[in-house]
Design an enzyme around this catalytic site. Structure first.
Site, short mmCIF file in Angstrom:
data_model
loop_
_atom_site.label_atom_id
_atom_site.label_comp_id
_atom_site.label_asym_id
_atom_site.label_seq_id
_atom_site.Cartn_x
_atom_site.Cartn_y
_atom_site.Cartn_z
N ASP A 99 -10.86 -54.78 57.59
CA ASP A 99 -9.56 -54.23 57.20
C ASP A 99 -9.26 -52.91 57.89
OD1 ASP A 99 -11.56 -52.93 55.81
OD2 ASP A 99 -10.53 -52.95 53.88
N THR B 42 -16.10 -59.47 58.93
CA THR B 42 -16.71 -58.51 58.03
C THR B 42 -17.62 -59.28 57.09
OG1 THR B 42 -16.34 -57.00 56.17
CG2 THR B 42 -14.62 -58.62 56.58
N ASP C 271 -13.70 -59.07 52.32
CA ASP C 271 -12.58 -58.51 51.57
C ASP C 271 -11.26 -58.54 52.30
OD1 ASP C 271 -13.30 -56.68 53.49
OD2 ASP C 271 -13.39 -54.95 52.13
N ARG D 243 -19.40 -53.35 49.85
CA ARG D 243 -18.46 -52.29 49.48
C ARG D 243 -17.78 -52.62 48.16
NH1 ARG D 243 -18.10 -48.02 52.32
NH2 ARG D 243 -16.24 -47.41 51.12
#
Length: 365
Positions: free
Chosen positions: A111, A133, A137, A179
């Site tokens: 992102d 990633t 997310d 995360r």
């Protein structure tokens, strides 16, 4: 009449590495070459373009044999946000691209990298995004390349901890990455047969985890496995940080496992509590077949978009098909675990403790 110059693009991998990146690079170069698109590479993210590293040609010979390799042959950097390195001097980057005769950038990242691509587009720099990633997310795509391999690594860690936890009658806490998204923790916890999984989307009550461990002990099961995402937090608390955020960079998360272990020790359990932090093992190693295939499909489609000069888009897997979407739309979509969704409900149904009752997670945040 002078022949039209072939399109020249620069490929870079932003943010942290993820399994499958090399497969995406390989596919992009193969398809771009066949479509008469010249490919350069900025080494170590934007550092190559901004002069601290290099920009080098990327040809077919350069990508032979890299399909099963982890990491990125181009190098990565989590510290090379161009809007931090050059501030408001955007002409510096545009002049550099003009100097190198680069017509567009192809950015593989999460992102943060896709947000940079959006800002560059607003400044007139043409961009294509490739989602990668391990956190999973980035919501503009059904799945990002890298997360399948990370989940596989975490699942194997849960498997391995079972035997040593049982041998010593211990509570084993496994801290995994992700995360602010709990996809790695929840998927690995279910697949590995953990007893409790704590994720950022569900602030946890440690008493529920301690109760689960005592229940197992009462049944003669004198060990437990708890998987905790690095962004997990107790009710009313915040995620543990080991390094504060700097301008343009996210804070580095860490310590969630040790914090949970201390909280459990305070409950006077009849168990020794040990912590394993899986860390960058989740990023390294050979990518799974799924990640290689997904990355290949994404990289190939990104090259097609370049050849067709359809810029300002991110390639994505949507409903099982490779497609693309506007970069702006892609970064507005965020993928988090639904605390009351199918995956969380499945975990509860098979006896996994998630640290909060159904519906409690939303009111706790």
């Amino acid at each position: 009449m002078e022949a039209e110059r072939p399109l020249r693009v620069c490929l870079l991998t932003g943010g942290g590495d993820a399994p499958g990146l090399n497969a995406a690079v390989r596919a992009f170069v193969h398809v771009a070459t066949r479509r008469n698109v010249l490919v350069d590479a900025s080494l170590f993210g934007f550092e190559g373009l901004l002069g601290t590293e290099q920009v080098v040609p990327l040809r077919l010979d350069d990508v032979r044999g890299i399909l099963p390799r982890g990491g990125s042959i181009l190098g990565c950097s989590t510290r090379s946000n161009p809007f931090v390195l050059i501030g408001d001097h955007h002409e510096t980057l545009r002049n550099r691209l003009h100097e190198l005769s680069i017509d567009a950038l192809v950015l593989a990242g999460g992102d943060g990298t896709m947000s940079i691509a959006c800002r560059l587009e607003e400044l007139g720099v043409r961009c294509i995004g490739i989602p990668k990633t391990i956190d999973g997310d980035l919501g503009g795509t059904d799945v990002t390349c890298g997360i399948d391999s990370a989940v596989e690594t975490a699942t194997r860690a849960v498997d391995a901890l079972h035997s040593t936890a049982e041998a010593h009658q211990r509570v084993m806490v496994l801290e995994v990455m992700g995360r602010n998204a709990g996809w790695i923790a929840l998927r690995a916890g279910i697949a590995g047969g953990a007893d409790a999984v704590l994720i950022p989307e569900i602030p946890y009550d440690v008493e529920r985890v301690a109760r689960k461990i005592r229940e197992r002990q009462s049944l003669g099961r004198r060990f437990s496995i708890v998987v905790v995402g690095e962004g997990a937090m107790p009710v009313g608390g915040a995620a543990s940080e080991v390094e504060l955020s700097r301008p343009g960079h996210l804070a580095r998360l860490g310590g969630a496992g040790e914090r949970l272990a201390d909280e459990l020790r305070a409950h006077d359990l009849d168990h020794e509590v040990r912590v394993t932090v899986l860390g960058h093992l989740q990023r390294g190693g050979t990518p799974t077949a799924f990640d290689r295939l997904l990355a290949t499909r994404l990289g190939a489609h990104a090259a097609d978009l370049c050849a067709e000069q359809r810029f300002g888009r991110m390639v994505a897997l949507r409903n099982g098909h490779i497609d693309s979407m506007p970069l702006g739309e892609a970064i507005r979509c965020v993928s988090r675990v639904d605390p009351d969704g199918e995956l969380a409900e499945c975990a509860r149904a098979i006896g996994l403790e998630l640290g909060a009752a159904r519906g409690a997670a939303r009111s706790a945040r």
